[in-house]
Design an enzyme around this catalytic site. Structure first.
Site, PDB file in Angstrom:
ATOM      1  CD  GLN A 159      -5.372  -5.289  36.670  1.00 16.32           C
ATOM      2  OE1 GLN A 159      -4.547  -3.821  37.310  1.00 16.32           O
ATOM      3  NE2 GLN A 159      -5.404  -4.667  35.703  1.00 16.32           N
ATOM      4  CB  ALA A 190      -4.790  -4.516  32.058  1.00 14.80           C
ATOM      5  CB  SER A 195      -2.875  -2.961  33.831  1.00 12.19           C
ATOM      6  OG  SER A 195      -2.943  -1.982  34.579  1.00 12.19           O
ATOM      7  CG  HIS A 197      -3.505   1.912  36.850  1.00 13.25           C
ATOM      8  ND1 HIS A 197      -3.585   3.169  37.513  1.00 13.25           N
ATOM      9  CD2 HIS A 197      -3.904   1.954  35.431  1.00 13.25           C
ATOM     10  CE1 HIS A 197      -4.361   3.667  36.078  1.00 13.25           C
ATOM     11  NE2 HIS A 197      -5.315   3.150  35.004  1.00 13.25           N
ATOM     12  CG  ASP A 204      -7.266   5.160  35.048  1.00 15.10           C
ATOM     13  OD1 ASP A 204      -6.089   5.382  33.823  1.00 15.10           O
ATOM     14  OD2 ASP A 204      -8.027   3.975  35.761  1.00 15.10           O
ATOM     15  CD  GLU A 252      -8.348   3.234  29.527  1.00 15.21           C
ATOM     16  OE1 GLU A 252      -8.963   1.931  29.088  1.00 15.21           O
ATOM     17  OE2 GLU A 252      -7.327   4.163  30.257  1.00 15.21           O
ATOM     18  CD1 TRP A 254      -9.226   6.939  32.538  1.00 14.80           C
ATOM     19  CD2 TRP A 254     -10.730   7.193  31.414  1.00 14.80           C
ATOM     20  NE1 TRP A 254      -9.584   5.856  32.195  1.00 14.80           N
ATOM     21  CE2 TRP A 254     -10.158   6.104  30.851  1.00 14.80           C
ATOM     22  CE3 TRP A 254     -11.283   8.113  30.297  1.00 14.80           C
ATOM     23  CZ2 TRP A 254     -10.970   5.680  30.588  1.00 14.80           C
ATOM     24  CZ3 TRP A 254     -12.072   7.068  29.502  1.00 14.80           C
ATOM     25  CH2 TRP A 254     -12.015   5.616  29.286  1.00 14.80           C
ATOM     26  CG  HIS A 255      -4.089   5.708  31.644  1.00 10.52           C
ATOM     27  ND1 HIS A 255      -4.051   4.247  32.242  1.00 10.52           N
ATOM     28  CD2 HIS A 255      -2.990   5.408  31.524  1.00 10.52           C
ATOM     29  CE1 HIS A 255      -2.784   3.658  32.217  1.00 10.52           C
ATOM     30  NE2 HIS A 255      -2.068   4.466  31.628  1.00 10.52           N
TER      31      HIS A 255
HETATM   32 ZN   LIG Z   1      -5.840   4.138  33.679  1.00  9.75          ZN
END
Ligand SMILES: [Zn+2]
Length: 284
Positions: A159, A190, A195, A197, A204, A252, A254-255
């Site tokens: 990140q 982020a 984040s 993630h 995603d 988003e 897709w997230h």
């Molecule tokens: Zn994402």
């Protein structure tokens, strides 16, 4: 005149050849029949072996299923007998899946989840790695879309690298100060430690036919299907349209974030963001 000697019976060469051919053909036919019989016996043996193996596997599966059911019933009974306080503690363990990470709520940068591989270099928290794969397969095999994963778990180092790259690119493109570049970069990537993630609970997912991270992604077969079915697998669309004031992240489509089936269904039904849901639960 000398009586002529009795003539030896004339041999007909054609007959000999005929006989030889018949013997050869018979031998070949015998060989063929013997081979066929041997083959049939072998096939029979293999079939019998396969059958007995199959029935072995089936009975093993049955007993496994029975074991699993018995195990679950036992666990549920044990849970029911626990004192209230202890039961609450166990349920709270499950609440960890509701951990909020955003720009205002950074996570412990040293936290590393127990990871499992989804596919190739993509890894997620072991609790949802196989689930996300199953969800994507069901979408693909059902003919609804062509889902593919394009981001999963990110380490703190990764990140940081993403963020630094963004700063460099912006500084170069806009000829601005580093401070300004950092401010602009944090709108798109982020800040390390903020984040989702990094939790290993977010993926995603995009459609192969439209591999772009923009709003039009929502019209792909994959996103239409995921939006409806992801909660059945324990995932929520984490950054819905019109919620960036609350989440700090743009829309988003897709997230997807794993929270477990119970919470995913409840959150989706409520129409709340994860931030709102968690605040609502705390205030109950
Ligand atoms: Zn994402």
């Amino acid at each position: 005149m000398k009586p002529s000697e009795p003539r030896a019976p004339r041999r007909e060469p054609g007959r000999e050849i005929q006989a030889a051919i018949i013997i050869l053909a018979a031998a070949l036919a015998c060989g063929f029949v013997i081979q066929m019989l041997l083959q049939l016996r072998a096939v029979g043996r293999e079939e019998r072996a396969a059958e007995s193996m199959m029935s072995g596997v089936l009975s093993e599966l049955h007993s496994l299923n029975a074991d699993e059911t018995a195990r679950r019933t036992e666990a549920a009974e044990r849970m029911a007998k626990l004192p209230e306080e202890k039961r609450q503690r166990l349920e709270d363990l499950h609440l960890e899946l509701l951990t909020v990470v955003n720009a205002w709520t950074p996570m412990d940068p040293d936290y590393v989840p127990e990871l499992a591989t989804v596919i190739e270099e993509y890894q997620l928290d072991a609790r949802c790695a196989s689930v996300v794969w199953e969800m994507m397969q069901d979408c693909r095999e059902g003919g609804f879309g062509y889902p593919m994963i394009c981001s999963a778990y990110r380490s703190q180092e990764f990140q940081v690298e993403l963020f630094e790259n963004k700063i460099d690119r912006i500084a170069m493109e806009k000829y601005c100060t580093r401070e300004e570049a950092i401010r602009l970069a944090s709108k798109e990537v982020a800040f390390p430690g903020t984040s989702e993630h990094q939790l290993g609970l977010a993926a995603d997912i995009i459609d192969e036919t439209y591999p772009y991270l923009n709003e039009h992604q929502e019209t792909t077969g994959t996103q239409v299907w995921l939006k409806e079915h992801a909660p059945d697998y324990g995932f929520i669309l984490r950054y819905p349209e019109g919620t960036s004031d609350i989440t700090g992240i743009i829309y988003e489509p897709w997230h997807y974030r794993y929270v477990g089936v119970k919470f995913a269904k409840e959150i989706t039904k409520s129409g709340m963001t994860l931030e709102e849901y968690v605040a609502w639960r705390r205030g109950r």
